[in-house]
Design an enzyme around this catalytic site. Structure first.
Site, PDB file in Angstrom:
ATOM      1  N   ASN A 122       0.838  -1.213   0.000  1.00 19.92           N
ATOM      2  CA  ASN A 122       0.000   0.000   0.000  1.00 19.92           C
ATOM      3  C   ASN A 122       0.865   1.252   0.000  1.00 19.92           C
ATOM      4  O   ASN A 122       0.525   2.244  -0.641  1.00 19.92           O
ATOM      5  CB  ASN A 122      -0.952  -0.004   1.192  1.00 19.92           C
ATOM      6  CG  ASN A 122      -2.163  -0.863   0.916  1.00 19.92           C
ATOM      7  OD1 ASN A 122      -3.046  -0.480   0.156  1.00 19.92           O
ATOM      8  ND2 ASN A 122      -2.187  -2.062   1.493  1.00 19.92           N
ATOM      9  N   MET A 131       1.501  -2.575  12.347  1.00 19.74           N
ATOM     10  CA  MET A 131       1.009  -3.639  13.216  1.00 19.74           C
ATOM     11  C   MET A 131       1.193  -3.339  14.706  1.00 19.74           C
ATOM     12  O   MET A 131       1.531  -4.226  15.486  1.00 19.74           O
ATOM     13  CB  MET A 131       1.700  -4.971  12.851  1.00 19.74           C
ATOM     14  CG  MET A 131       1.509  -5.375  11.407  1.00 19.74           C
ATOM     15  SD  MET A 131      -0.237  -5.475  10.925  1.00 19.74           S
ATOM     16  CE  MET A 131      -0.688  -7.013  11.712  1.00 19.74           C
ATOM     17  N   ARG A 132       0.956  -2.102  15.088  1.00 16.28           N
ATOM     18  CA  ARG A 132       0.998  -1.753  16.513  1.00 16.28           C
ATOM     19  C   ARG A 132      -0.308  -1.065  16.871  1.00 16.28           C
ATOM     20  O   ARG A 132      -0.806  -0.224  16.113  1.00 16.28           O
ATOM     21  CB  ARG A 132       2.140  -0.778  16.814  1.00 16.28           C
ATOM     22  CG  ARG A 132       3.507  -1.309  16.533  1.00 16.28           C
ATOM     23  CD  ARG A 132       3.944  -2.391  17.482  1.00 16.28           C
ATOM     24  NE  ARG A 132       3.987  -1.967  18.875  1.00 16.28           N
ATOM     25  CZ  ARG A 132       4.071  -2.822  19.895  1.00 16.28           C
ATOM     26  NH1 ARG A 132       4.088  -4.115  19.694  1.00 16.28           N
ATOM     27  NH2 ARG A 132       4.111  -2.374  21.130  1.00 16.28           N
ATOM     28  N   ILE A 133      -0.839  -1.395  18.039  1.00 18.36           N
ATOM     29  CA  ILE A 133      -2.023  -0.689  18.528  1.00 18.36           C
ATOM     30  C   ILE A 133      -1.558   0.645  19.102  1.00 18.36           C
ATOM     31  O   ILE A 133      -0.586   0.701  19.869  1.00 18.36           O
ATOM     32  CB  ILE A 133      -2.763  -1.541  19.580  1.00 18.36           C
ATOM     33  CG1 ILE A 133      -3.336  -2.792  18.883  1.00 18.36           C
ATOM     34  CG2 ILE A 133      -3.868  -0.743  20.263  1.00 18.36           C
ATOM     35  CD1 ILE A 133      -3.925  -3.814  19.809  1.00 18.36           C
ATOM     36  N   ASN A 160      -6.433   4.846   8.093  1.00 14.67           N
ATOM     37  CA  ASN A 160      -5.980   3.453   8.047  1.00 14.67           C
ATOM     38  C   ASN A 160      -6.668   2.752   6.893  1.00 14.67           C
ATOM     39  O   ASN A 160      -7.770   3.130   6.491  1.00 14.67           O
ATOM     40  CB  ASN A 160      -6.357   2.761   9.365  1.00 14.67           C
ATOM     41  CG  ASN A 160      -5.914   1.302   9.406  1.00 14.67           C
ATOM     42  OD1 ASN A 160      -4.790   0.963   9.019  1.00 14.67           O
ATOM     43  ND2 ASN A 160      -6.788   0.414   9.858  1.00 14.67           N
ATOM     44  N   HIS A 188      -7.988  -1.124   5.955  1.00 16.99           N
ATOM     45  CA  HIS A 188      -8.247  -2.429   6.564  1.00 16.99           C
ATOM     46  C   HIS A 188      -8.825  -3.362   5.491  1.00 16.99           C
ATOM     47  O   HIS A 188      -9.696  -2.942   4.720  1.00 16.99           O
ATOM     48  CB  HIS A 188      -9.233  -2.272   7.732  1.00 16.99           C
ATOM     49  CG  HIS A 188      -9.553  -3.575   8.372  1.00 16.99           C
ATOM     50  ND1 HIS A 188      -8.670  -4.215   9.226  1.00 16.99           N
ATOM     51  CD2 HIS A 188     -10.629  -4.388   8.260  1.00 16.99           C
ATOM     52  CE1 HIS A 188      -9.204  -5.366   9.612  1.00 16.99           C
ATOM     53  NE2 HIS A 188     -10.391  -5.497   9.042  1.00 16.99           N
ATOM     54  N   GLU A 211     -10.394   2.715  19.323  1.00 17.29           N
ATOM     55  CA  GLU A 211     -10.708   1.295  19.197  1.00 17.29           C
ATOM     56  C   GLU A 211     -10.137   0.804  17.862  1.00 17.29           C
ATOM     57  O   GLU A 211     -10.166   1.521  16.863  1.00 17.29           O
ATOM     58  CB  GLU A 211     -12.230   1.057  19.203  1.00 17.29           C
ATOM     59  CG  GLU A 211     -12.975   1.656  20.388  1.00 17.29           C
ATOM     60  CD  GLU A 211     -13.230   3.149  20.248  1.00 17.29           C
ATOM     61  OE1 GLU A 211     -13.410   3.622  19.103  1.00 17.29           O
ATOM     62  OE2 GLU A 211     -13.215   3.857  21.272  1.00 17.29           O
ATOM     63  N   ASP A 216      -9.679  -0.685  14.322  1.00 15.86           N
ATOM     64  CA  ASP A 216     -10.485  -0.839  13.100  1.00 15.86           C
ATOM     65  C   ASP A 216     -11.875  -0.214  13.226  1.00 15.86           C
ATOM     66  O   ASP A 216     -12.867  -0.733  12.682  1.00 15.86           O
ATOM     67  CB  ASP A 216     -10.581  -2.320  12.678  1.00 15.86           C
ATOM     68  CG  ASP A 216      -9.210  -2.904  12.366  1.00 15.86           C
ATOM     69  OD1 ASP A 216      -8.347  -2.151  11.890  1.00 15.86           O
ATOM     70  OD2 ASP A 216      -8.998  -4.101  12.607  1.00 15.86           O
ATOM     71  N   GLU A 268      -5.386  -5.820  -4.435  1.00 18.59           N
ATOM     72  CA  GLU A 268      -5.411  -5.025  -5.676  1.00 18.59           C
ATOM     73  C   GLU A 268      -6.352  -3.824  -5.542  1.00 18.59           C
ATOM     74  O   GLU A 268      -6.039  -2.727  -6.003  1.00 18.59           O
ATOM     75  CB  GLU A 268      -5.937  -5.946  -6.778  1.00 18.59           C
ATOM     76  CG  GLU A 268      -5.273  -5.815  -8.102  1.00 18.59           C
ATOM     77  CD  GLU A 268      -5.901  -6.803  -9.067  1.00 18.59           C
ATOM     78  OE1 GLU A 268      -5.660  -8.020  -8.916  1.00 18.59           O
ATOM     79  OE2 GLU A 268      -6.668  -6.348  -9.950  1.00 18.59           O
TER      80      GLU A 268
HETATM   81  C1  GRF Z   1      -3.141  -4.641   4.032  1.00 15.12           C
HETATM   82  O1  GRF Z   1      -3.974  -5.737   3.764  1.00 15.12           O
HETATM   83  C2  GRF Z   1      -3.873  -3.606   4.835  1.00 15.12           C
HETATM   84  O2  GRF Z   1      -5.228  -3.557   4.555  1.00 15.12           O
HETATM   85  C3  GRF Z   1      -3.654  -4.085   6.254  1.00 15.12           C
HETATM   86  O3  GRF Z   1      -2.353  -4.599   6.262  1.00 15.12           O
HETATM   87  C4  GRF Z   1      -2.001  -5.038   4.964  1.00 15.12           C
HETATM   88  C5  GRF Z   1      -0.727  -4.336   4.602  1.00 15.12           C
HETATM   89  O4  GRF Z   1      -0.189  -4.795   3.392  1.00 15.12           O
HETATM   90  N1  GRF Z   1      -3.877  -3.031   7.197  1.00 15.12           N
HETATM   91  P1  GRF Z   1       1.007  -4.019   2.745  1.00 15.12           P
HETATM   92  O5  GRF Z   1       2.137  -4.004   3.778  1.00 15.12           O
HETATM   93  O6  GRF Z   1       0.555  -2.648   2.412  1.00 15.12           O
HETATM   94  O7  GRF Z   1       1.402  -4.810   1.533  1.00 15.12           O
END
Ligand code: GRF
Length: 232
Positions: free
Chosen positions: A25, A101-103, A118, A120, A154, A156, A183
């Site tokens: 992303n 990947m951290r809250i 964000n 998701h 909270e 997501d 994609e």
């Molecule tokens: C994606 O699926 C995003 O929606 C989620 O973590 C993943 C990250 O993928 N939050 P990348 O590191 O952007 O390839």
């Protein structure tokens, strides 16, 4: 977006991207920002994971990077304070979580209220949390998808900016479904940033209003209605 500094060196919105892993992303945002007419630019890529692929992608694009390793900081609060300091120093006006990947602590989220978004990989509020694709397939839902939303304390949760729906196919595995969803993530995340940078996005309570945005033209049905005996 409200609160934009008026004496900016660049008219393009300054964004920071927080990523812990692969960074696909982030790459979509880097590619979007490479277009001369894209109204945002990435001023910093910050990761909590030394050696994350996202950092390599940023370096290859000539973007400033920073690593704040949560393992070397004593507490969540100390980690968030270090990130906040680095983000503020970068001049970022919008912070984009992209596989971070951290809250985050409520204090951090409050400091970037309506300036923190964000992506998701599900149609929120369905399937928050991890392992979305496995859980969608197990639940037998017919559509998966992805969501770009403002961040609230909270996990997501937060006002939804945009979503893409993706059909789940017969025989999909978590991997094949993830590939299809990813994609679409790469399409909607830059679009959401564009709308924000164009100052077209307003948060009104729990909802987002986007000036001039139109709804998707068609209804999608999955499985498609077919006569008995026709192929899947
Ligand atoms: C994606 O699926 C995003 O929606 C989620 O973590 C993943 C990250 O993928 N939050 P990348 O590191 O952007 O390839």
């Amino acid at each position: 977006m409200s609160g934009k500094p008026s004496n900016k060196a660049s008219p393009r919105l300054a964004i920071a991207v927080l990523a812990s892993g692969r960074g696909s992303n982030l790459q979509a945002l880097i590619d979007a920002c490479a277009a001369p007419d894209f109204p945002a630019r990435i001023v910093l890529v910050l990761s909590n994971v030394p050696g994350a692929q996202a950092l390599t992608r940023a370096e290859q694009a000539g973007i400033a990077t920073a690593v704040i390793n949560h393992k070397t900081l004593g507490s969540r609060e100390a980690f968030d304070a270090a990130m906040r300091e680095r983000l503020e120093a970068s001049g970022a006006e919008l912070v984009c979580l992209a596989g971070f990947m951290r809250i985050l602590t409520p204090g951090f989220v409050a400091a970037f209220h309506d300036r923190l978004i964000n992506i998701h990989p599900s149609l929120l509020p369905a399937f928050p949390g991890l392992h979305t694709h496995e859980r969608e397939i197990a639940a037998g839902v017919r559509f998966a998808g992805c969501t770009v939303h403002y961040v609230r304390p909270e996990v997501d949760v937060g006002p939804i900016i945009t979503q893409a729906a993706v059909p789940i196919h017969v025989g999909d595995t978590a991997e094949t479904l993830a590939a299809r969803v990813t994609e679409t993530e790469h399409r909607i995340y830059p679009q959401a940033v564009r709308w924000i940078a164009e100052d077209r996005v307003r948060v009104e309570g729990a909802k987002v209003v986007i000036d001039g945005a139109t709804s998707a033209p068609a209804i999608a049905i999955n499985p498609e209605p077919t006569p008995r005996g026709s192929a899947d």
